[in-house]
Design a protein around this motif. Structure first.
Motif, mmCIF file in Angstrom:
data_model
loop_
_atom_site.group_PDB
_atom_site.id
_atom_site.type_symbol
_atom_site.label_atom_id
_atom_site.label_comp_id
_atom_site.label_asym_id
_atom_site.label_seq_id
_atom_site.Cartn_x
_atom_site.Cartn_y
_atom_site.Cartn_z
ATOM 1 N N ASN A 63 0.824 -1.209 0.000
ATOM 2 C CA ASN A 63 0.000 0.000 0.000
ATOM 3 C C ASN A 63 0.858 1.259 0.000
ATOM 4 O OD1 ASN A 63 -2.371 -1.475 0.031
ATOM 5 N ND2 ASN A 63 -2.597 -1.388 2.247
ATOM 6 N N TYR A 74 1.557 2.461 -3.434
ATOM 7 C CA TYR A 74 0.450 3.230 -4.011
ATOM 8 C C TYR A 74 0.429 4.652 -3.449
ATOM 9 C CZ TYR A 74 -1.321 -1.350 -5.471
ATOM 10 O OH TYR A 74 -1.459 -2.583 -6.035
ATOM 11 N N ARG A 113 -9.031 2.871 -0.448
ATOM 12 C CA ARG A 113 -7.654 3.357 -0.608
ATOM 13 C C ARG A 113 -7.642 4.703 -1.319
ATOM 14 N NH1 ARG A 113 -5.775 -0.469 -3.611
ATOM 15 N NH2 ARG A 113 -5.522 -1.939 -1.916
ATOM 16 N N THR A 151 -6.276 -0.485 3.358
ATOM 17 C CA THR A 151 -5.802 0.897 3.450
ATOM 18 C C THR A 151 -4.642 1.050 4.421
ATOM 19 O OG1 THR A 151 -7.443 1.373 5.178
ATOM 20 C CG2 THR A 151 -8.080 1.810 2.902
#
Length: 325
Positions: A104, A107, A188, A275
């Motif tokens: 994550n 990202y 997210r 997330t």
């Protein structure tokens, strides 16, 4: 704690004697510099106290954290930290949620590029001769004045609340069933959007300062030579803004690497860890599971990864900036 439980017979029952001994030693060291080295020792005192202060607040806790990383220490246990060798490392290697949090972070860091484009566009807009320019500068800076915790409660827990949030009600009236944090991808994206809304003004103000520092003569000369607005931006403004742009992006990435506040308050890492950032995952290891040893190991590993990543990033940026035009 080890002294109190009787597992260690030497030492102190509190940290205060160690602190007093360190302060006494530091004072004696500073005095010895002046007595032994004279004028040179006095000059050393401009740096030595600060160095000793950093050692007490950074080096000692770092060494203690390194020791804790190789222990089994649960705050619910009365036995205190128990050395367990490489067990925490093996647990980390098999922890899919931790590796998902690292994924994550990729990202989240890549989202900085989109934030940079938006911030640059706003900086160009606020640098132009538009009406109420000063008013819009203040308005666009307002999110930066709010803490991420306030943003998470104001937007994530209030406006985007599924049952009673105003945005959810409007969407429901339009026949759309809201689900801002129900699916991994949308959740997210919403975390990225709230974090971007908070910190885009930070990049914008840095870029705006860079734009205002550009020599007007060069920009006017490009217009005289017949360059269009896009050509002037591509050939003149953007190359001159590269040092400021790189600085803004690097600082923003460093802030992004410690993203946790919004995630903890809005989703607690859900749904299913979609997330989670590394820092929010480590926080929950401490708060929810009281797993101090394992959480400390994760923090130490993440610190090493950040140092390596930022060092490589700065080297790549330096080489790219030094390349011939």
């Amino acid at each position: 704690m080890a002294f109190e439980t009787g597992r260690v017979t030497t030492g102190f029952d509190t940290w205060r004697p160690v602190l007093y001994a360190y302060m006494l030693w530091a004072t004696a060291l500073c005095a010895a510099q002046v007595i032994v080295n004279g004028e040179k020792g006095k000059r050393t005192l401009f740096v030595l106290p600060a160095a000793l202060f950093v050692i007490s607040l950074v080096v000692f806790p770092l060494l203690f954290a390194l020791y804790i990383s190789f222990t089994d220490w649960n705050l619910a246990s009365p036995n205190g930290p128990q050395p367990n060798g490489w067990d925490n490392m093996r647990e980390m290697w098999n922890d899919t949620f931790y590796w998902n949090a690292l994924k994550n972070m990729v990202y989240y860091v890549l989202a900085v590029s989109v934030e940079y484009v938006i911030a640059f566009g706003l900086a160009l807009l606020l640098n132009a001769q538009i009406r109420a320019r000063k008013f819009f500068r203040v308005v666009f800076l307002l999110p930066l004045m709010l803490s991420p915790v306030a943003v998470s409660w104001m937007i994530g827990k209030s406006m985007l609340e599924v049952r009673f949030g105003p945005i959810s009600r409007v969407l429901r009236e339009m026949g759309i069933e809201p689900s801002f944090f129900g699916t991994p991808e949308i959740a997210r994206f919403m975390i990225m959007a709230m974090d971007a809304w908070t910190f885009i003004p930070f990049m914008m103000i840095m870029l705006l300062a860079g734009l205002q520092a550009l020599p007007r003569e060069i920009i006017e000369a490009s217009k005289v030579d017949g360059a269009s607005g896009w050509q002037s931006f591509r050939e003149v403004i953007f190359p001159l803004m590269l040092p400021v742009s790189v600085t803004a992006i690097v600082i923003r990435i460093i802030f992004k690497l410690k993203l946790a506040d919004i995630i903890i308050n809005v989703t607690s890492g859900g749904p299913g860890g979609a997330t989670d950032s590394v820092t929010s995952f480590i926080f929950r290891e401490y708060r929810d599971r009281s797993n101090v040893g394992y959480g400390t190991l994760l923090a130490m590993i993440y610190l090493v990864l950040i140092v390596i990543f930022v060092t490589l990033l700065l080297k790549l940026v330096s080489r790219w900036m030094e390349r011939p035009a």
